[in-house]
Write a protein that holds these residues in place. Structure first.
Motif, mmCIF file in Angstrom:
data_model
loop_
_atom_site.group_PDB
_atom_site.id
_atom_site.type_symbol
_atom_site.label_atom_id
_atom_site.label_comp_id
_atom_site.label_asym_id
_atom_site.label_seq_id
_atom_site.Cartn_x
_atom_site.Cartn_y
_atom_site.Cartn_z
ATOM 1 N N ALA A 198 -11.389 -12.365 19.136
ATOM 2 C CA ALA A 198 -10.373 -12.696 18.142
ATOM 3 C C ALA A 198 -10.907 -13.649 17.081
ATOM 4 C CB ALA A 198 -9.156 -13.303 18.836
ATOM 5 N N GLU A 199 -11.670 -14.659 17.491
ATOM 6 C CA GLU A 199 -12.119 -15.672 16.536
ATOM 7 C C GLU A 199 -13.162 -15.116 15.568
ATOM 8 O OE1 GLU A 199 -13.168 -19.326 18.484
ATOM 9 O OE2 GLU A 199 -11.142 -19.581 19.319
ATOM 10 N N ILE A 200 -14.100 -14.332 16.056
ATOM 11 C CA ILE A 200 -15.115 -13.783 15.155
ATOM 12 C C ILE A 200 -14.510 -12.699 14.269
ATOM 13 C CG2 ILE A 200 -17.249 -12.440 15.058
ATOM 14 C CD1 ILE A 200 -18.293 -14.082 17.378
ATOM 15 N N ASN A 201 -13.651 -11.852 14.803
ATOM 16 C CA ASN A 201 -13.021 -10.834 13.972
ATOM 17 C C ASN A 201 -12.162 -11.461 12.876
ATOM 18 O OD1 ASN A 201 -14.138 -8.562 15.135
ATOM 19 N ND2 ASN A 201 -12.471 -8.270 16.596
ATOM 20 N N ALA A 202 -11.468 -12.551 13.193
ATOM 21 C CA ALA A 202 -10.658 -13.228 12.181
ATOM 22 C C ALA A 202 -11.547 -13.780 11.066
ATOM 23 C CB ALA A 202 -9.848 -14.350 12.823
ATOM 24 N N GLU A 203 -12.718 -14.288 11.429
ATOM 25 C CA GLU A 203 -13.635 -14.823 10.417
ATOM 26 C C GLU A 203 -14.193 -13.723 9.526
ATOM 27 O OE1 GLU A 203 -17.876 -17.275 10.049
ATOM 28 O OE2 GLU A 203 -16.984 -16.911 12.021
ATOM 29 N N THR A 204 -14.663 -12.630 10.128
ATOM 30 C CA THR A 204 -15.267 -11.571 9.312
ATOM 31 C C THR A 204 -14.234 -10.904 8.403
ATOM 32 O OG1 THR A 204 -14.988 -9.948 11.107
ATOM 33 C CG2 THR A 204 -17.090 -11.114 10.984
ATOM 34 N N ALA A 205 -12.958 -10.927 8.810
ATOM 35 C CA ALA A 205 -11.906 -10.315 7.989
ATOM 36 C C ALA A 205 -11.723 -11.040 6.661
ATOM 37 C CB ALA A 205 -10.590 -10.293 8.759
ATOM 38 N N THR A 206 -12.137 -12.296 6.580
ATOM 39 C CA THR A 206 -11.943 -13.077 5.357
ATOM 40 C C THR A 206 -13.179 -13.086 4.465
ATOM 41 O OG1 THR A 206 -12.696 -15.162 6.362
ATOM 42 C CG2 THR A 206 -10.361 -14.583 6.608
ATOM 43 N N MET A 207 -14.261 -12.436 4.875
ATOM 44 C CA MET A 207 -15.498 -12.472 4.089
ATOM 45 C C MET A 207 -15.389 -11.586 2.857
ATOM 46 S SD MET A 207 -18.460 -12.567 7.005
ATOM 47 C CE MET A 207 -18.687 -14.040 7.996
ATOM 48 N N SER A 208 -16.038 -12.016 1.808
ATOM 49 C CA SER A 208 -15.977 -11.322 0.522
ATOM 50 C C SER A 208 -16.963 -10.154 0.485
ATOM 51 C CB SER A 208 -16.291 -12.296 -0.606
ATOM 52 O OG SER A 208 -16.573 -11.622 -1.810
ATOM 53 N N GLU A 209 -16.456 -8.952 0.264
ATOM 54 C CA GLU A 209 -17.338 -7.794 0.127
ATOM 55 C C GLU A 209 -18.243 -7.956 -1.088
ATOM 56 O OE1 GLU A 209 -17.140 -2.899 -0.302
ATOM 57 O OE2 GLU A 209 -15.293 -4.073 -0.251
ATOM 58 N N HIS A 210 -17.687 -8.510 -2.162
ATOM 59 C CA HIS A 210 -18.487 -8.689 -3.386
ATOM 60 C C HIS A 210 -19.678 -9.607 -3.133
ATOM 61 C CE1 HIS A 210 -19.436 -9.165 -7.642
ATOM 62 N NE2 HIS A 210 -19.432 -10.478 -7.454
ATOM 63 N N GLN A 211 -19.447 -10.719 -2.440
ATOM 64 C CA GLN A 211 -20.538 -11.655 -2.159
ATOM 65 C C GLN A 211 -21.580 -11.045 -1.228
ATOM 66 O OE1 GLN A 211 -18.514 -15.139 -0.725
ATOM 67 N NE2 GLN A 211 -18.161 -15.956 -2.772
ATOM 68 N N LEU A 212 -21.117 -10.315 -0.208
ATOM 69 C CA LEU A 212 -22.060 -9.669 0.700
ATOM 70 C C LEU A 212 -22.870 -8.595 -0.019
ATOM 71 C CD1 LEU A 212 -19.872 -9.361 3.909
ATOM 72 C CD2 LEU A 212 -21.939 -10.739 3.656
ATOM 73 N N HIS A 213 -22.222 -7.847 -0.907
ATOM 74 C CA HIS A 213 -22.911 -6.818 -1.680
ATOM 75 C C HIS A 213 -24.026 -7.450 -2.513
ATOM 76 C CE1 HIS A 213 -23.609 -3.678 -4.687
ATOM 77 N NE2 HIS A 213 -22.968 -2.842 -3.907
ATOM 78 N N ALA A 214 -23.718 -8.552 -3.172
ATOM 79 C CA ALA A 214 -24.721 -9.226 -3.991
ATOM 80 C C ALA A 214 -25.859 -9.769 -3.140
ATOM 81 C CB ALA A 214 -24.061 -10.349 -4.790
ATOM 82 N N VAL B 18 -34.029 -1.220 -0.285
ATOM 83 C CA VAL B 18 -34.978 -0.395 0.484
ATOM 84 C C VAL B 18 -34.242 0.113 1.715
ATOM 85 C CG1 VAL B 18 -37.260 -0.286 1.540
ATOM 86 C CG2 VAL B 18 -36.821 -1.950 -0.290
ATOM 87 N N VAL B 19 -33.677 1.304 1.633
ATOM 88 C CA VAL B 19 -32.798 1.767 2.700
ATOM 89 C C VAL B 19 -33.022 3.246 2.980
ATOM 90 C CG1 VAL B 19 -30.908 2.254 1.082
ATOM 91 C CG2 VAL B 19 -30.394 1.834 3.511
ATOM 92 N N THR B 20 -32.944 3.591 4.259
ATOM 93 C CA THR B 20 -32.935 4.977 4.712
ATOM 94 C C THR B 20 -31.702 5.151 5.575
ATOM 95 O OG1 THR B 20 -35.351 5.026 4.790
ATOM 96 C CG2 THR B 20 -34.186 6.747 6.021
ATOM 97 N N ARG B 21 -31.008 6.256 5.404
ATOM 98 C CA ARG B 21 -29.829 6.519 6.223
ATOM 99 C C ARG B 21 -30.049 7.792 7.020
ATOM 100 N NH1 ARG B 21 -23.576 5.736 4.250
ATOM 101 N NH2 ARG B 21 -22.585 5.996 6.309
ATOM 102 N N VAL B 22 -29.847 7.678 8.325
ATOM 103 C CA VAL B 22 -30.061 8.801 9.236
ATOM 104 C C VAL B 22 -28.742 9.093 9.935
ATOM 105 C CG1 VAL B 22 -31.329 9.631 11.248
ATOM 106 C CG2 VAL B 22 -32.462 8.102 9.594
ATOM 107 N N THR B 23 -28.237 10.310 9.754
ATOM 108 C CA THR B 23 -27.003 10.733 10.420
ATOM 109 C C THR B 23 -27.360 11.738 11.500
ATOM 110 O OG1 THR B 23 -25.707 10.379 8.406
ATOM 111 C CG2 THR B 23 -24.734 11.772 10.110
ATOM 112 N N CYS C 274 -26.898 -8.665 -0.208
ATOM 113 C CA CYS C 274 -27.706 -7.556 0.310
ATOM 114 C C CYS C 274 -28.675 -7.043 -0.746
ATOM 115 C CB CYS C 274 -26.804 -6.427 0.793
ATOM 116 S SG CYS C 274 -25.910 -6.788 2.319
ATOM 117 N N GLY C 275 -28.296 -7.157 -1.996
ATOM 118 C CA GLY C 275 -29.166 -6.705 -3.079
ATOM 119 C C GLY C 275 -30.456 -7.483 -3.176
#
Length: 277
Positions: A200-216, A249-254, A218-219
Motif C-alpha cells: 500500500a505505501e509504495i503503490n501510494a507513492e508511485t501513484a503521485t509521481m509525475s510522468e512528465h518528469q520521469l519521461h524527461a 537506447v532501447v529494444t523491445r521484445v514481445t 529517462c531521456g
C-alpha cells in the motif's frame, strides 16, 4: 546468505552462477523473489545471478520504512555487499519499476537494464481498469471464490494464499487454466505471506509521481535498455509505450504466447533477450 542495510534491516540474498553480474528485482510490492527459473536460465548462459528479498518481504526482515527511495538504497546495498562495480539489472513487474528508478539514480552503476512485464511510467489509472477486466476474465469459473476471499475483512494465511493463487493464475497465458493454477501454486510455494503495508505505501507513492518528469529523466539514460513483454500479459502493454519512447537506447521484445511471467511460456526466447551480452 543475508546482509544488513545501513539502517539495520536484514535482507536475504543469494548468488548463483559464474560470469557477468546480474541483479534480479522481484515483483510486488510486498512479495518475495520467485525468480528461480530466471536465475537458472541466466546462470546457464554465463551470468552470476544475484537475488534478494526486498525489505519486509519473504526471507528478509519484516520491518520498514517502505518507499521507493528506501528500496533503491537497499538495492544499492545488495550491489555493495557482493562487491559489484556495475551490473545488469533485471526487474520484473514492480521490480522493473524499481530497477528503472535505481538506474535513474545511479546510471554509472548499471551497464544494462532489462525491464520485464513492467507497467510503464504513466499513472496506474491509465491501465488499471482494463487490467481488472482482463483479470476477472482470466480467473474464469473460479471468479466467485476469488471475489468471496477478496471481500473478507480479515483473511487467514490459508485464505490469503488461496486468493493469491487464484489471482496469480491469471498471469499465465493459454487456455489451460488448470495448468495456470498449478504454476501459480508453484509460485506460492514456499509461502512467505504478502506484506500489505509495504504494498500500500509504495503503490501510494508511485501513484503521485509525475510522468512528465520521469519521461524527461529517462531521456538522459545512455545504457541499453531491453523491454520484454508477454503478448498475453493481462496488464495492457500500451502502458509501456511512453517509457519506450523516452529511452534513447532501447529494444523491445514481445514474446508470443507468453503472459506476465514470459520466461515460463517462452524460456528460450526470454533468455535470448535477457541474458548478458
Amino acid at each position: 546468505m543475508t546482509l544488513t542495510a545501513e539502517d539495520g534491516v536484514t535482507l536475504w540474498t543469494e548468488r548463483t552462477g559464474e560470469g557477468a553480474p546480474v541483479i534480479l528485482c522481484h515483483g510486488g510490492p510486498g512479495l518475495w523473489d520467485t525468480l528461480d527459473d530466471v536465475a537458472r536460465l541466466l546462470a546457464d548462459r554465463g551470468a552470476a545471478v544475484h537475488r534478494w528479498d526486498q525489505r519486509g518481504c519473504g526471507r528478509s526482515e519484516r520491518r520498514g520504512p517502505y518507499s521507493v527511495a528506501r528500496s533503491v538504497a537497499d538495492l544499492d546495498a545488495v550491489r555493495r555487499h557482493f562487491g559489484l562495480d556495475a551490473v545488469t539489472l533485471l526487474g520484473h513487474s514492480w521490480g522493473a519499476r524499481l530497477a528503472l528508478h535505481y538506474t535513474l539514480a545511479h546510471p554509472e552503476r548499471v551497464t544494462r537494464l532489462v525491464y520485464v512485464s513492467g507497467t510503464g511510467i504513466g499513472p496506474d489509472s491509465g491501465w488499471h481498469p482494463e487490467f481488472v477486466g482482463n483479470l476477472r476474465a482470466a480467473i474464469g469459473e473460479r471468479l466467485p471464490r476469488w471475489e468471496e476471499l477478496r471481500s473478507l475483512e480479515r483473511r487467514t494465511e490459508a485464505e490469503e494464499r488461496e486468493m493469491c493463487v487464484l489471482q496469480w493464475s491469471a498471469d499465465f497465458a493459454g487456455p489451460d487454466r488448470e495448468r495456470a493454477l498449478r504454476r501459480a501454486e508453484r509460485m506460492a510455494t514456499p509461502w512467505f505471506g504478502v506484506n500489505r503495508v509495504c504494498n500500500a505505501e509504495i503503490n501510494a507513492e508511485t501513484a503521485t509521481m509525475s510522468e512528465h518528469q520521469l519521461h524527461a529523466a529517462c531521456g538522459g539514460l545512455r545504457m541499453p535498455v531491453v523491454i520484454v513483454d508477454g503478448e498475453q500479459d493481462i496488464r495492457p502493454r500500451d502502458a509501456v509505450d511512453s517509457l519506450e519512447q523516452s529511452l534513447p537506447v532501447v529494444t523491445r521484445v514481445t514474446l508470443t504466447g507468453a503472459g506476465h511471467m514470459p520466461w515460463v511460456e517462452s524460456p528460450e526466447a526470454f533468455a535470448a533477450a535477457a541474458a548478458p551480452r
